[in-house]
Design an enzyme around this catalytic site. Structure first.
Site, mmCIF file in Angstrom:
data_model
loop_
_atom_site.group_PDB
_atom_site.id
_atom_site.type_symbol
_atom_site.label_atom_id
_atom_site.label_comp_id
_atom_site.label_asym_id
_atom_site.label_seq_id
_atom_site.Cartn_x
_atom_site.Cartn_y
_atom_site.Cartn_z
ATOM 1 N N TYR A 183 10.569 -4.086 -7.823
ATOM 2 C CA TYR A 183 9.277 -3.846 -8.491
ATOM 3 C C TYR A 183 8.447 -2.708 -7.903
ATOM 4 O O TYR A 183 7.946 -1.873 -8.641
ATOM 5 C CB TYR A 183 8.465 -5.150 -8.457
ATOM 6 N N ASN A 188 0.913 0.258 5.786
ATOM 7 C CA ASN A 188 1.469 -0.518 4.676
ATOM 8 C C ASN A 188 2.207 -1.705 5.289
ATOM 9 O O ASN A 188 3.091 -1.516 6.121
ATOM 10 C CB ASN A 188 2.438 0.356 3.869
ATOM 11 N N GLY A 189 1.825 -2.902 4.876
ATOM 12 C CA GLY A 189 2.502 -4.086 5.396
ATOM 13 C C GLY A 189 1.522 -5.193 5.709
ATOM 14 O O GLY A 189 0.379 -5.174 5.253
ATOM 15 N N GLY A 197 -0.856 0.687 -4.863
ATOM 16 C CA GLY A 197 -2.143 0.084 -4.526
ATOM 17 C C GLY A 197 -3.234 0.645 -5.400
ATOM 18 O O GLY A 197 -3.349 1.863 -5.537
ATOM 19 N N CYS A 224 0.844 -1.197 0.000
ATOM 20 C CA CYS A 224 0.000 0.000 0.000
ATOM 21 C C CYS A 224 0.873 1.239 0.000
ATOM 22 O O CYS A 224 2.077 1.175 0.251
ATOM 23 C CB CYS A 224 -0.883 0.019 1.236
ATOM 24 N N THR A 232 8.178 -1.709 -15.411
ATOM 25 C CA THR A 232 9.227 -1.625 -14.394
ATOM 26 C C THR A 232 10.593 -2.093 -14.883
ATOM 27 O O THR A 232 11.625 -1.586 -14.442
ATOM 28 C CB THR A 232 8.773 -2.423 -13.146
ATOM 29 N N ASP A 249 12.401 -8.965 -17.878
ATOM 30 C CA ASP A 249 11.382 -8.465 -16.949
ATOM 31 C C ASP A 249 12.046 -8.260 -15.592
ATOM 32 O O ASP A 249 13.115 -8.827 -15.318
ATOM 33 C CB ASP A 249 10.211 -9.451 -16.838
ATOM 34 N N ASP A 250 11.392 -7.448 -14.745
ATOM 35 C CA ASP A 250 11.984 -7.243 -13.410
ATOM 36 C C ASP A 250 11.829 -8.484 -12.557
ATOM 37 O O ASP A 250 12.666 -8.774 -11.706
ATOM 38 C CB ASP A 250 11.320 -6.044 -12.721
HETATM 39 O O1 LIG Z 1 4.879 -13.311 -13.338
HETATM 40 P P1 LIG Z 1 3.737 -12.402 -13.060
HETATM 41 O O2 LIG Z 1 2.811 -12.989 -12.044
HETATM 42 O O3 LIG Z 1 3.034 -11.975 -14.296
HETATM 43 O O4 LIG Z 1 4.286 -11.102 -12.341
HETATM 44 C C1 LIG Z 1 5.388 -10.365 -12.788
HETATM 45 C C2 LIG Z 1 4.989 -9.256 -13.711
HETATM 46 O O5 LIG Z 1 4.076 -8.326 -13.053
HETATM 47 C C3 LIG Z 1 4.644 -7.032 -13.038
HETATM 48 O O6 LIG Z 1 4.071 -6.221 -14.026
HETATM 49 P P2 LIG Z 1 2.947 -5.119 -13.727
HETATM 50 O O7 LIG Z 1 2.039 -5.006 -14.869
HETATM 51 O O8 LIG Z 1 2.298 -5.373 -12.408
HETATM 52 O O9 LIG Z 1 3.741 -3.766 -13.481
HETATM 53 P P3 LIG Z 1 4.659 -2.835 -14.364
HETATM 54 O O10 LIG Z 1 3.819 -2.300 -15.482
HETATM 55 O O11 LIG Z 1 5.088 -1.787 -13.392
HETATM 56 O O12 LIG Z 1 5.824 -3.633 -14.860
HETATM 57 C C4 LIG Z 1 6.116 -7.239 -13.249
HETATM 58 O O13 LIG Z 1 6.741 -6.109 -13.788
HETATM 59 C C5 LIG Z 1 6.170 -8.427 -14.163
HETATM 60 O O14 LIG Z 1 5.979 -8.047 -15.509
HETATM 61 N N1 LIG Z 2 -0.128 -4.304 0.993
HETATM 62 C C1 LIG Z 2 -0.408 -3.711 2.124
HETATM 63 O O1 LIG Z 2 0.329 -2.893 2.635
HETATM 64 C C2 LIG Z 2 -1.712 -4.139 2.744
HETATM 65 C C3 LIG Z 2 -2.109 -3.453 4.030
HETATM 66 C C4 LIG Z 2 -3.117 -4.281 4.805
HETATM 67 N N2 LIG Z 2 -2.527 -5.531 5.205
HETATM 68 C C5 LIG Z 2 -4.368 -4.504 3.958
HETATM 69 O O2 LIG Z 2 -4.591 -5.612 3.488
HETATM 70 O O3 LIG Z 2 -5.109 -3.575 3.749
#
Ligand SMILES: O=P(O)(O)OC[C@H]1O[C@H](OP(=O)(O)OP(=O)(O)O)[C@H](O)[C@@H]1O
Ligand SMILES: NC(=O)CC[C@H](N)C(=O)O
Length: 629
Positions: free
Chosen positions: A278, A106-107, A31, A2, A324, A386-387
């Protein structure tokens, strides 16, 4: 993950609402499920608005004008506990006693079950949110401190009924002794100020800064901001002072006085390394590390590993999987001496897919989000970077896409190591078996995503890449890569509970078909989150009915056919979304109601709408439920 933010303006007559809104938009990447703002005005009234959706969808003019005051908190949610559809779990959370306390977090708390048991003997626990627990614990600790604890210290207010800065910190100390897991949190104590604190490992990020108050130029009066990432400060022209340290609390009074205190006896900095991989925005500085520089260094290290394993001359072109990965991919291409091309076009109106709720939804959105630029791939050996590869949702589809676009060979690289373990500190990867690398080696993963070969970053290289940017960081939370959980409290029973409550199969009881509605961008659904009926609001209403009427329901032996009646419309979706939010009896009760409701909507038969509902169907839904919202 978050995003959280607090802003305190020195001028009591200044309005903080727009600053909070703008900060939340710069934290939106953390988020996408819900957003909320609470403000406190000079009459000590609290004003709260929160709802499901992106910041721009949740806050309309009519909400903004209600958010009066010069101090407030904001939150964007990516759930790791409770339900993504449950607006009651959107944050900030507020309790009136004592003083009026608001919290955003957040967490993820790892001893929620124990805390719920402790608290429910004396307090109401209304949701499955761990953040609600955190608020109740803080309120509980504050009350303990004031009734029986140490009242020494600087008085905040003559009429403050024992509330001193020491009491505020002691309550935080008490909270840290009770809550385990990852947490960065902001607490607004109405009439007094804002407390910011970070768990004893500093797993989740939190930083703060100030700027000269515009209305008081030439004086020492300052506005203050605390946020998950420095980008939220920078965009509002706050100067970054630094990070809240692990186990530390920072209290900023309404007068702008800042006090910091260590609230844990043995803090150790071990920030989550996935923030650098990420979550963080590249223009943020987290714990003294430029996320951009860290990603560049990841690209360098990845190139070195590729060189050790393969001949770079076999690669014709390096293509990032946006968004990313771009920084690492470009650096990797430079290091390898291979041309870099932006061969995958990203639809900027589709949000981040990894943090979307539900595997079906993620899957559908990857295809909508990315599309190949054909000339880039024809007759080429392509190396995609990919990241991270988490569930493999993206990589599996992208490899196919690139092959269809004419690539001869497709190699796939990840700037982070293979993710083989669940995350329990705020990233929604609760179940190992859902991770594509779980139980597979590189060759098997390559086969699973139909790539010619796959290369992952080494964990040591990843930690070195980040540490190079700040050598003072000795440890990181790397649990999703190596299964080492720094808090030392997660065990097999905890993982089993996560599996039982948060696995994709549990969270998508509707088999994903109902996701059609959600997977459309808001505007094209023919509904918006306000003024009209949305599936989320129906879910809420149905839930309310089932709870208010005490309808526990009966076991639905023929649940498949019941769900079948409404599959893809509202009820299956409703029961699916309720599935993890309520005990089973209630779910079934709600499901019956949902089925009844859907029966009345016989005209809206999803079988006739394989491509999703049409506007006229939505209008029928809206008419039927117009009194409900
Ligand atoms: O293996 P997966 O379960 O698919 O997850 C990994 C992917 O998800 C993320 O992309 P995302 O669209 O969330 O964000 P980005 O546009 O910031 O890269 C990340 O950058 C990878 O591409
Ligand atoms: N990713 C998060 O930081 C989640 C915060 C909190 N655990 C929720 O589910 O709302």
């Amino acid at each position: 993950m978050c995003g959280i933010v607090a802003v305190l303006l020195a001028d009591p007559s200044a309005a903080v609402n727009q600053e909070l809104y703008d900060s939340l938009t710069s934290l939106q990447h953390r988020g996408q499920d819900a957003a909320g703002i609470v403000t406190a005005d000079q009459r000590r009234r609290l004003h709260l608005h929160k709802d499901n959706g992106l910041v721009r969808d949740v806050f309309k003019l009519q909400h903004m004008i209600q958010l009066i005051g010069n101090v407030g908190l904001g939150h964007v949610r990516y759930p790791t506990a409770g339900a993504s559809s449950n607006v009651q779990e959107a944050q900030p959370f507020v309790t009136n006693i004592p003083f009026g306390i608001c919290l955003c977090h957040n967490g993820n708390i790892t001893n929620s079950t124990e805390l719920t048991q402790q608290l429910s003997a004396r307090y109401t626990v209304s949701t499955d949110s761990d953040s609600e627990l955190l608020l109740s614990i803080y309120a509980d600790e504050l009350l303990r401190q004031m009734w029986g604890g140490d009242k020494e210290g600087q008085s905040l207010d003559q009429s403050s009924a024992g509330l001193t800065v020491d009491v505020i910190f002691n309550a935080c100390r008490g909270l840290m002794a009770r809550a385990r897991g990852g947490y960065a949190a902001l607490v607004l104590i109405n009439g007094y100020g804002v407390l910011a604190f970070r768990d004893p490992w500093g797993i989740r990020p939190l930083c703060y800064g100030s700027r000269n108050a515009k209305q008081f130029l030439g004086t020492s009066k300052k506005d203050w901001c605390v946020a998950s990432e420095s980008v939220a400060l920078e965009c509002q022209e706050f100067d970054l002072h630094g990070d809240v340290l692990p186990g530390q609390a920072v209290f900023i009074s309404l007068k702008g006085e800042v006090t910091t205190k260590m609230c844990h006896s043995s803090p150790v900095l071990a920030p989550c390394i996935f923030e650098y991989v990420y979550f963080g925005r590249p223009d943020s500085i987290i714990d003294g590390v430029s996320v951009y520089a860290a990603r560049k260094a990841m690209g360098d290290k990845l190139a070195e590993k590729i060189r050790r394993l393969y001949d770079p001359s076999e690669i014709d072109v390096v293509v990032p999987v946006p968004e990313t990965s771009r920084i690492s991919a470009l650096q990797c291409a430079i290091k390898l001496g291979v041309p870099y091309e932006e061969g995958l076009n990203k639809n900027r109106y589709i949000a981040r897919t990894f943090i979307m709720p539900g595997q079906q939804k993620r899957k559908k959105n990857v295809r909508k989000k990315l599309n190949p630029c054909h000339g880039v791939f024809e007759d080429k050996n392509v190396m995609l970077v990919d990241d991270s590869i988490v569930r493999g949702t993206t990589s599996e589809q992208i490899v196919q896409m690139v092959r269809s676009a004419g690539a001869k060979k497709v190699f796939f690289c990840s700037a982070s190591p293979a993710i083989r373990y669940a995350n329990v500190y705020g990233i929604d990867m609760p179940v190992q078996a859902e991770l594509i690398a779980f139980g597979r080696d590189e060759k098997e993963i390559a086969r699973a995503i139909s790539a010619d070969w796959v290369v992952y970053q080494e964990l040591d290289d990843l930690t070195s890449a980040v540490r190079e940017c700040n050598p003072a960081i000795e440890f990181f939370d790397t649990s999703c890569f190596n299964g080492v959980y720094v808090t030392g409290d997660v065990n097999a029973a905890y993982f089993q509970a996560l599996k039982d409550h948060r696995s994709d199969s549990i969270l998508s009881v509707d088999g994903g078909k109902g996701d059609d509605i959600d997977s459309l961008p808001q505007d094209s659904r023919g509904i918006s989150s306000h003024n009209t009926t949305s599936p989320e609001k129906l879910v809420r209403k149905i839930k309310e009915l089932s709870i208010l009427e005490g309808d526990e329901g009966t076991e639905d032996k023929d649940s498949n056919s019941s769900i079948g009646v409404v599959d893809g419309v509202v009820a299956a979706k409703t029961s699916g979304q309720l599935g993890h939010a309520r005990p089973r009896g209630r779910v079934i009760g709600a499901k019956h109601r949902a089925v009844q409701a859907a029966d009345e909507l016989a005209a809206v038969d999803p079988a006739n709408h394989p491509n999703g509902l049409r506007n006229e169907d939505m209008e029928k839904l809206r008419d039927r439920f117009s009194g409900w919202v």
